[in-house]
Write a protein that holds these residues in place. Structure first.
Motif, mmCIF file in Angstrom:
data_model
loop_
_atom_site.group_PDB
_atom_site.id
_atom_site.type_symbol
_atom_site.label_atom_id
_atom_site.label_comp_id
_atom_site.label_asym_id
_atom_site.label_seq_id
_atom_site.Cartn_x
_atom_site.Cartn_y
_atom_site.Cartn_z
ATOM 1 N N GLY A 190 0.776 -1.241 0.000
ATOM 2 C CA GLY A 190 0.000 0.000 0.000
ATOM 3 C C GLY A 190 0.808 1.292 0.000
ATOM 4 O O GLY A 190 0.233 2.377 0.061
ATOM 5 N N GLU A 191 2.143 1.185 -0.091
ATOM 6 C CA GLU A 191 2.976 2.413 -0.095
ATOM 7 C C GLU A 191 3.366 2.780 -1.531
ATOM 8 O O GLU A 191 3.476 1.900 -2.377
ATOM 9 C CB GLU A 191 4.285 2.162 0.667
ATOM 10 C CG GLU A 191 4.147 2.021 2.150
ATOM 11 C CD GLU A 191 5.515 1.837 2.819
ATOM 12 O OE1 GLU A 191 6.482 2.474 2.405
ATOM 13 O OE2 GLU A 191 5.583 1.029 3.754
ATOM 14 N N PRO A 192 3.627 4.071 -1.779
ATOM 15 C CA PRO A 192 4.269 4.399 -3.062
ATOM 16 C C PRO A 192 5.687 3.822 -3.062
ATOM 17 O O PRO A 192 6.266 3.619 -2.000
ATOM 18 C CB PRO A 192 4.304 5.929 -3.073
ATOM 19 C CG PRO A 192 4.164 6.340 -1.662
ATOM 20 C CD PRO A 192 3.460 5.244 -0.920
ATOM 21 N N PHE A 193 6.220 3.558 -4.239
ATOM 22 C CA PHE A 193 7.527 2.895 -4.283
ATOM 23 C C PHE A 193 8.319 3.309 -5.524
ATOM 24 O O PHE A 193 7.745 3.731 -6.527
ATOM 25 C CB PHE A 193 7.362 1.366 -4.258
ATOM 26 C CG PHE A 193 6.505 0.815 -5.387
ATOM 27 C CD1 PHE A 193 5.118 0.900 -5.328
ATOM 28 C CD2 PHE A 193 7.084 0.227 -6.511
ATOM 29 C CE1 PHE A 193 4.320 0.410 -6.363
ATOM 30 C CE2 PHE A 193 6.299 -0.271 -7.544
ATOM 31 C CZ PHE A 193 4.908 -0.178 -7.470
ATOM 32 N N ALA A 194 9.628 3.165 -5.417
ATOM 33 C CA ALA A 194 10.510 3.475 -6.549
ATOM 34 C C ALA A 194 10.739 2.205 -7.350
ATOM 35 O O ALA A 194 10.733 1.105 -6.793
ATOM 36 C CB ALA A 194 11.842 4.000 -6.028
ATOM 37 N N VAL A 195 10.921 2.354 -8.651
ATOM 38 C CA VAL A 195 11.283 1.219 -9.511
ATOM 39 C C VAL A 195 12.579 1.570 -10.237
ATOM 40 O O VAL A 195 12.694 2.647 -10.823
ATOM 41 C CB VAL A 195 10.179 0.916 -10.545
ATOM 42 C CG1 VAL A 195 10.635 -0.144 -11.544
ATOM 43 C CG2 VAL A 195 8.897 0.468 -9.854
ATOM 44 N N LEU A 196 13.532 0.661 -10.160
ATOM 45 C CA LEU A 196 14.803 0.843 -10.884
ATOM 46 C C LEU A 196 15.051 -0.428 -11.684
ATOM 47 O O LEU A 196 15.095 -1.521 -11.094
ATOM 48 C CB LEU A 196 15.978 1.041 -9.918
ATOM 49 C CG LEU A 196 15.947 2.215 -8.953
ATOM 50 C CD1 LEU A 196 15.262 1.845 -7.647
ATOM 51 C CD2 LEU A 196 17.378 2.680 -8.644
ATOM 52 N N SER B 264 6.511 12.019 -29.506
ATOM 53 C CA SER B 264 7.661 12.858 -29.153
ATOM 54 C C SER B 264 8.889 11.959 -29.224
ATOM 55 O O SER B 264 8.780 10.789 -29.609
ATOM 56 C CB SER B 264 7.522 13.412 -27.727
ATOM 57 O OG SER B 264 7.942 12.442 -26.785
ATOM 58 N N ASN B 265 10.036 12.502 -28.850
ATOM 59 C CA ASN B 265 11.199 11.607 -28.764
ATOM 60 C C ASN B 265 11.672 11.480 -27.307
ATOM 61 O O ASN B 265 12.833 11.236 -27.035
ATOM 62 C CB ASN B 265 12.329 12.066 -29.700
ATOM 63 C CG ASN B 265 12.831 13.442 -29.344
ATOM 64 O OD1 ASN B 265 12.157 14.174 -28.625
ATOM 65 N ND2 ASN B 265 14.015 13.796 -29.829
ATOM 66 N N MET B 266 10.691 11.645 -26.367
ATOM 67 C CA MET B 266 11.027 11.475 -24.948
ATOM 68 C C MET B 266 10.831 10.020 -24.543
ATOM 69 O O MET B 266 9.692 9.536 -24.478
ATOM 70 C CB MET B 266 10.159 12.390 -24.092
ATOM 71 C CG MET B 266 10.800 13.755 -23.903
ATOM 72 S SD MET B 266 9.947 14.689 -22.668
ATOM 73 C CE MET B 266 8.459 15.118 -23.521
ATOM 74 N N ALA B 267 11.950 9.351 -24.291
ATOM 75 C CA ALA B 267 11.915 7.914 -24.013
ATOM 76 C C ALA B 267 11.960 7.641 -22.518
ATOM 77 O O ALA B 267 12.655 8.343 -21.773
ATOM 78 C CB ALA B 267 13.096 7.247 -24.691
ATOM 79 N N ILE B 268 11.213 6.622 -22.124
ATOM 80 C CA ILE B 268 11.213 6.221 -20.713
ATOM 81 C C ILE B 268 12.515 5.490 -20.416
ATOM 82 O O ILE B 268 12.876 4.551 -21.125
ATOM 83 C CB ILE B 268 10.013 5.285 -20.425
ATOM 84 C CG1 ILE B 268 8.700 5.989 -20.756
ATOM 85 C CG2 ILE B 268 10.057 4.793 -18.992
ATOM 86 C CD1 ILE B 268 7.457 5.127 -20.560
ATOM 87 N N VAL B 269 13.234 5.953 -19.392
ATOM 88 C CA VAL B 269 14.430 5.226 -18.968
ATOM 89 C C VAL B 269 14.028 4.385 -17.753
ATOM 90 O O VAL B 269 12.907 4.500 -17.272
ATOM 91 C CB VAL B 269 15.600 6.185 -18.660
ATOM 92 C CG1 VAL B 269 15.960 6.985 -19.891
ATOM 93 C CG2 VAL B 269 15.298 7.107 -17.501
ATOM 94 N N GLY B 270 14.932 3.567 -17.277
ATOM 95 C CA GLY B 270 14.506 2.576 -16.282
ATOM 96 C C GLY B 270 14.328 3.064 -14.856
ATOM 97 O O GLY B 270 14.753 2.407 -13.909
ATOM 98 N N ARG B 271 13.675 4.203 -14.669
ATOM 99 C CA ARG B 271 13.439 4.707 -13.311
ATOM 100 C C ARG B 271 12.028 5.277 -13.221
ATOM 101 O O ARG B 271 11.620 6.079 -14.074
ATOM 102 C CB ARG B 271 14.442 5.832 -12.959
ATOM 103 C CG ARG B 271 15.906 5.444 -13.044
ATOM 104 C CD ARG B 271 16.294 4.444 -11.949
ATOM 105 N NE ARG B 271 17.714 4.140 -11.974
ATOM 106 C CZ ARG B 271 18.269 3.146 -12.652
ATOM 107 N NH1 ARG B 271 17.527 2.336 -13.386
ATOM 108 N NH2 ARG B 271 19.574 2.925 -12.591
ATOM 109 N N TYR B 272 11.310 4.901 -12.160
ATOM 110 C CA TYR B 272 9.943 5.362 -11.950
ATOM 111 C C TYR B 272 9.688 5.540 -10.462
ATOM 112 O O TYR B 272 10.335 4.891 -9.639
ATOM 113 C CB TYR B 272 8.925 4.298 -12.374
ATOM 114 C CG TYR B 272 9.054 3.695 -13.742
ATOM 115 C CD1 TYR B 272 8.152 4.014 -14.752
ATOM 116 C CD2 TYR B 272 10.033 2.751 -14.034
ATOM 117 C CE1 TYR B 272 8.223 3.427 -16.011
ATOM 118 C CE2 TYR B 272 10.120 2.160 -15.301
ATOM 119 C CZ TYR B 272 9.215 2.508 -16.278
ATOM 120 O OH TYR B 272 9.295 1.918 -17.521
ATOM 121 N N VAL B 273 8.705 6.368 -10.122
ATOM 122 C CA VAL B 273 8.082 6.281 -8.795
ATOM 123 C C VAL B 273 6.616 5.974 -9.067
ATOM 124 O O VAL B 273 5.953 6.687 -9.840
ATOM 125 C CB VAL B 273 8.219 7.593 -7.983
ATOM 126 C CG1 VAL B 273 7.402 7.488 -6.690
ATOM 127 C CG2 VAL B 273 9.685 7.871 -7.650
#
Ligand code: UTP
Length: 292
Positions: free
Chosen positions: A122-128, A198-207
């Motif tokens: 149930g918490e927000p979390f980081a993804v790497l 666009s040319n904005m690509a997702i890199v391997g980091r998220y919250v």
């Protein structure tokens, strides 16, 4: 919003690096004398994360062994007075609390993330992502965490890529808010250059926020027959604001041959004991190449 936990998906098959990934997880590919996932865990720790969940799968035992204590090896090093090496090895076993969960089948990044639901609780979390290294002043995931904590919303790390490369990435579109920060309006996984908004690509980091799990459960398999996190985020966008931040730093995808080679060179150039010889080697090689 406070982010304490990180999830590191590391259950992919790594087909771009076959055949070595036949018997070795791509997250264990060496960048100098450390596996790529070591740098990723370090980045999380530097960002203040104290709880790391690694999503593993078949053939990934080496990851668990790497972060475990190795008493035999420690004893051996102590006996022989190899104290510097001993310290380094001991530190790995004590880096942070690391937990593991297995993704039984590699059904995609989205499916891998779904396996974190219980642990995240149930918490927000980081993804790497476990195969991406980002060299930066401020840890890349910290750059995202700071914005997520302020906005109380999920956030995706992005970088501009050449138009002809968009089909390798998840691509976002967004309205600019301030320097390098966008409010996401659309996400699309591996579009053709014509389709890409666009040319904005997702890199391997998220919250991410825990609401993503319900969405992931309902997300049908997309590109490559895999459950795509990008598709789930596009659905999440209906009810939640999502932001994208251009990461300040240099990213290396170790799961690709080029990224693997360049990251090794780059990090070698940053090492005091290696940099002169590597520089000389590059100089000599460049002269040879230019004279060809
Ligand atoms: P990639 O698409 O780079 O991983 O996934 P892959 O499928 O292993 O690599 P290739 O394309 O075949 O060479 C990005 C991240 O998501 C994880 C991977 O381990 C990597 O960190 N992943 C991917 C999973 O954990 N599970 C999956 O089912 C797919």
């Amino acid at each position: 919003m406070v982010i304490r936990k990180a999830v590191i998906p590391a259950a992919g098959l790594g087909t771009r690096m076959l055949p070595i990934t036949k018997s070795m997880p791509k997250e264990m590919l060496p960048v100098l004398n450390k596996p790529v996932i070591h740098y990723v865990v370090e980045e999380a720790i530097k960002a203040g994360i104290d709880d790391v969940l690694i999503i593993t799968g078949k053939g990934k035992r080496a990851i668990e062994d790497y972060f475990d204590r190795s008493f035999e090896l420690e004893y051996y090093l102590k006996e022989r007075g190899k104290l510097e090496e001993l310290k380094e090895v001991e530190e790995i076993g004590e880096m942070v609390d690391i937990y593991y969960v297995r993704q039984k089948k590699p059904l995609g990044l989205g499916d891998a993330i779904l396996h974190a639901e219980k642990h995240v609780n149930g918490e927000p979390f980081a993804v790497l992502l476990g195969d991406d290294i980002i060299i930066s002043q401020r840890p890349a995931i910290k750059q995202l965490i700071d914005v997520a904590e302020k906005k109380g919303s999920p956030i995706i790390g992005v970088e501009n890529v050449p138009r002809e490369m968009v089909s390798r990435y998840g691509i976002i579109n967004g309205d600019p808010i301030e320097d390098g920060l966008f409010k996401v309006t659309q996400l699309i996984e591996k579009p053709s250059p014509q389709e890409a908004p666009s040319n904005m690509a997702i890199v391997g980091r998220y919250v991410l926020i825990p609401e993503i799990f319900d969405v992931l459960r309902e997300t049908p398999p997309g590109r490559g027959g895999e459950v795509q996190l990008t598709d789930a985020l596009q659905i999440l966008l209906q009810d939640h604001e999502i932001f994208a931040k251009q990461i300040e730093g240099e990213r290396y995808d170790i799961g690709s041959k080029l990224g693997f080679i360049i990251a090794n060179l780059k990090l070698a150039l940053m090492r005091e004991e290696l940099k002169t010889e590597i520089r000389d080697y590059i100089k000599r090689t460049l002269e040879e190449v230019l004279n060809e």
